[in-house]
Design an enzyme around this catalytic site. Sequence first.
Site: not given
Length: 308
Positions: A129-130
């Site tokens: 995830d970012k």
Amino acid sequence: MPAGDAGLRLDQALARLVPELSRARLKAWIDSGRVDVDGAAWVAKRRVQGGETLTITIVEEPPLGSVEAQPIALAIVYEDESIIVVDKPAGLVVHPGSGNRDGTLQNALLAHDASLASIPRAGIVHRLDKDTSGLLVVARSLGAHAHLVRQLAARSVHRAYAAVVHGDLARAAVIDAPIGRHPTRRTTMAVIEGGRPARTHVDVVERFGDATLVRCRLETGRTHQIRVHLAAAGHPLIGDPAYGSHRRHAIAPTFARQALHAIRLEFDHPVSASPMRFDAPVPADFATLIDALRARGAVASLHPAPVR
């Protein structure tokens, strides 16, 4: 084919095995005869029974025309002619998508090695995830890409994460609960009946009374798996905007992301078959969070040494 995929269409089963590639790309491979099942070409809608042997022929693909090379600094842990292992910082999106057209890891990789334009997604075979930091492996050839994708499908790529969760988690746990798209919040996932099987091992590293440092090991790789499983267990990650927003912690306002870091990555080298293991210490913001929790007075410590 896994027995659990029995009854699925070939294109659906293949998408489960290789979630890193788009369904459109996989269907194109099936339609062009590059996917054999038990030695024969199948149409995409034919249903699998489970237990079939799948063979994918990967050929050179045209360069990526829509993703530009951008000179973005990379923390490269290891590289050779076949792979690159990157320690991704929090805040860096892995590949372009809606709302993130550039400035991604994929853009950075293309600047680092222009030949990656001929590999699907510039060689990226799994994601973070970012706002999750830590280790990713990237393939530098089509052969290495296929080999790593097969390892992921066979669950022989081992990944461990450090996480800080709300609440006092007293003992180790195995969370075995299916994950699927949230029925009403379509941008998030949830533990739901009929979801895809998901299993997470959680070990307690250090307890702080109202928060716990844990180490998570994945058996499966579902979207947001650790975040979803820990939230469902009543211990969402500190700083998680999607799965822990209803929980507040005195330290959380000073930590601007979910407290999750991919700390270890293990796989077999795609050419030499040698076992590879990489470790990435927690980044500065994560270490500061742990120090702040300790300073508030830990009530118990199972392993007071730094996370490894």
